[in-house]
Design an enzyme around this catalytic site. Structure first.
Site, PDB file in Angstrom:
ATOM      1  N   LYS A  69       0.806  -1.226   0.000  1.00 34.20           N
ATOM      2  CA  LYS A  69       0.000   0.000   0.000  1.00 34.20           C
ATOM      3  C   LYS A  69       0.843   1.283   0.000  1.00 34.20           C
ATOM      4  O   LYS A  69       0.379   2.318  -0.471  1.00 34.20           O
ATOM      5  CB  LYS A  69      -0.959   0.001   1.191  1.00 34.20           C
ATOM      6  CG  LYS A  69      -2.007  -1.101   1.113  1.00 34.20           C
ATOM      7  CD  LYS A  69      -2.862  -1.190   2.360  1.00 34.20           C
ATOM      8  CE  LYS A  69      -3.878  -0.080   2.428  1.00 34.20           C
ATOM      9  NZ  LYS A  69      -4.860  -0.308   3.520  1.00 34.20           N
ATOM     10  N   ASN A  90      -4.877   2.158  -1.754  1.00 29.69           N
ATOM     11  CA  ASN A  90      -5.464   0.813  -1.839  1.00 29.69           C
ATOM     12  C   ASN A  90      -6.284   0.601  -3.108  1.00 29.69           C
ATOM     13  O   ASN A  90      -6.846  -0.475  -3.297  1.00 29.69           O
ATOM     14  CB  ASN A  90      -6.311   0.506  -0.601  1.00 29.69           C
ATOM     15  CG  ASN A  90      -7.625   1.269  -0.577  1.00 29.69           C
ATOM     16  OD1 ASN A  90      -7.817   2.239  -1.310  1.00 29.69           O
ATOM     17  ND2 ASN A  90      -8.540   0.836   0.270  1.00 29.69           N
ATOM     18  N   GLY A 129      -5.877   3.761  19.729  1.00 28.43           N
ATOM     19  CA  GLY A 129      -4.941   3.152  18.792  1.00 28.43           C
ATOM     20  C   GLY A 129      -4.353   4.151  17.812  1.00 28.43           C
ATOM     21  O   GLY A 129      -5.056   5.029  17.310  1.00 28.43           O
ATOM     22  N   GLY A 131      -2.241   3.027  15.088  1.00 27.12           N
ATOM     23  CA  GLY A 131      -1.703   2.282  13.953  1.00 27.12           C
ATOM     24  C   GLY A 131      -2.285   2.771  12.636  1.00 27.12           C
ATOM     25  O   GLY A 131      -2.772   3.908  12.531  1.00 27.12           O
TER      26      GLY A 131
END
Length: 475
Positions: A69, A90, A129, A131
């Site tokens: 990606k 993507n 999170g 990420g």
């Protein structure tokens, strides 16, 4: 298919388990577009040639996923603003001279939020999170005009990096980073919350990144990016506190729908088709979980230094599963280190904790049919009761090593009492000889792993699974 059929596909490595072909071909059928969608396994070193070859073959468009990606961006003619901001692509759409790259994760998440009637303009938000999924969520919330985003994350280094990136991008200090344990410092209110970590994902269900009920009193609406299981522990907490929670399935669906509509301008996938796609995914996930449960758990035992954790992690990554470690689970439950448990409560108390943990895991398997990869502490099989419980959990594989391998792998390790003193080799050799029969009794099969690298050990385990199935603790 005929001479006018246009072709799209997905490039990834691995790609065999992708559900995109199933969904994209459904969209083509339901919208009446003469299009076929196929999977392409592309290694990292072949990515540039794959993109060039796709263009030469007149391929209309491609989805791109792990591990390509970011790298694929180097080989594109143009990049959409959102994809450029996020730093990941993507979806590739054919244009004159090459492909244009898009990121549909962000608009997919936004569409799933809007479908629930949630408005982010001037809304106070919480993000758990930092990420890849957290980055997309933070970008979406900031771009949509959130008034504040409290970012909770274990690693403050990652949280600061994401905070600095978002705040610079939007030109205001909208993101406020906090350690995960400091969630109590968030002012009272009813926040829109996104849970973007993998905590609670199948098969490691029944856990949430935050367990404190007081936190969930601050959650009004929430999205958990996980979609298997359909209702995570996080979602259960939100609903128990009176909030509204949705999982990540709609995000998955909408990012694929947006890709399809980018390839086919003017074509819209209707709600009836999306409903059918959702049902198809749910059925496929249920079948996969059933197959995984029938295949059985994988439990790795052996002496310290045998590579149980490394092999378990490699196997889990290859098969899209989650690995857990008995010592880690006990540390989490006790809230202290293994060495402190030994020092304060004694070895017998620790062994009893191992037994109680195994009983819980067996009950979890019987009640939920959940597969797991489990790495077992070296002393756990010493109890007869534990040996019996291990075989009830699934396939037990003993990784055999010699003293030479143990001493080589654990050289310099000062955390293990056995490796201290002047007679280390003799201690290790004696203990391995003593434990070998116990490990053999505890396991269904054993593998010699001296001098064998981790990928080869994984392949050997896969061969055992293929040749000698283990069901309900029996071969």
């Amino acid at each position: 298919m005929d001479g006018k059929t246009r072709v799209c596909g997905i490039i990834a490595n691995p790609v065999e388990h992708s559900m995109s072909p199933l969904l994209q071909n459904l969209y083509a059928k339901r919208t009446g577009v003469n299009l076929a969608y196929v999977p392409y396994k592309v290694k990292e070193e072949n990515l540039e040639q794959a993109v060039e070859g796709a263009y030469a073959l007149n391929i209309l468009g491609l989805n791109v996923t792990v591990p390509h990606k970011q790298t694929v961006m180097k080989y594109l003619k143009e990049i959409d603003e959102t994809a450029a901001d996020i730093g990941a692509v993507n979806t590739l759409v054919r244009m004159d001279g090459g492909y244009k790259g898009y990121n549909t994760d962000v608009p997919g998440l936004l569409r799933s939020v809007r479908e629930e009637g949630i408005v982010l303009k001037d809304r106070a938000c919480i993000l758990i999170g930092a990420g890849g999924a957290g980055k997309a969520a933070a970008y979406m919330m900031a771009k949509e005009g959130a008034s504040v985003i409290y970012l909770l994350n274990r690693s403050q280094e990652k949280a600061k990096a994401l905070t600095d990136w978002v705040n610079k991008l939007v030109g205001r200090d909208v993101v406020k980073p906090l350690p995960l344990g400091d969630h109590g410092k968030i002012p009272d209110g009813k926040y829109f919350t996104v849970q973007s970590t993998s905590v609670g994902m199948h098969p490691n269900v029944g856990v949430a990144p935050i367990e404190d009920p007081a936190f969930y009193q601050k959650v009004g609406e929430a999205v958990d990016v996980i979609y298997t299981p359909a209702k995570t522990r996080f979602m259960e907490h939100v609903e128990a506190a009176g909030g509204r929670a949705i999982n990540g399935l709609n995000m998955l669906l909408y990012q694929g729908v947006i890709s399809y509509e980018l390839w086919n301008p003017g074509v819209k996938v209707d709600e009836e088709t999306i409903t059918e796609a959702r049902t198809t995914i749910e059925e496929r996930l249920a079948a996969s979980r059933k197959a995984a449960a029938w295949k059985g758990n994988l439990i790795l035992i052996g002496f310290m230094g045998a590579g149980k954790t490394c092999v378990g992690e490699a196997y889990a990554k290859k098969h899209g599963l989650t690995m857990v470690d008995t010592d880690y689970l006990i540390r989490e439950e006790a809230g202290t280190s293994i060495s402190d448990i030994f020092a304060e409560r004694g070895e017998e108390a620790f062994r009893q904790m191992e037994t109680e943990l195994l009983k819980k895991l067996v009950a979890n398997r019987e009640n939920k049919s959940e597969r797991m990869i489990l790495s077992v502490g070296g002393g756990l099989p010493l109890r007869k009761e534990n040996r019996e419980l291990l075989k009830k959990l699934g396939r037990v594989v003993y990784l055999r090593v010699t003293a030479d391998t143990v001493l080589k792998r654990l050289k310099g390790d000062t955390t293990r009492p056995l490796l201290q003193g002047s007679d280390v080799r003799e201690n290790v050799e004696t203990l391995i000889e003593k434990r070998n029969p116990i490990y053999e009794e505890s396991s269904h099969q054993s593998l010699e792993v001296d001098g064998i690298d981790i990928p080869e050990v994984v392949k050997a385990i896969e061969k055992l699974e293929k040749e000698t199935p283990v069901y309900d603790g029996k071969q």
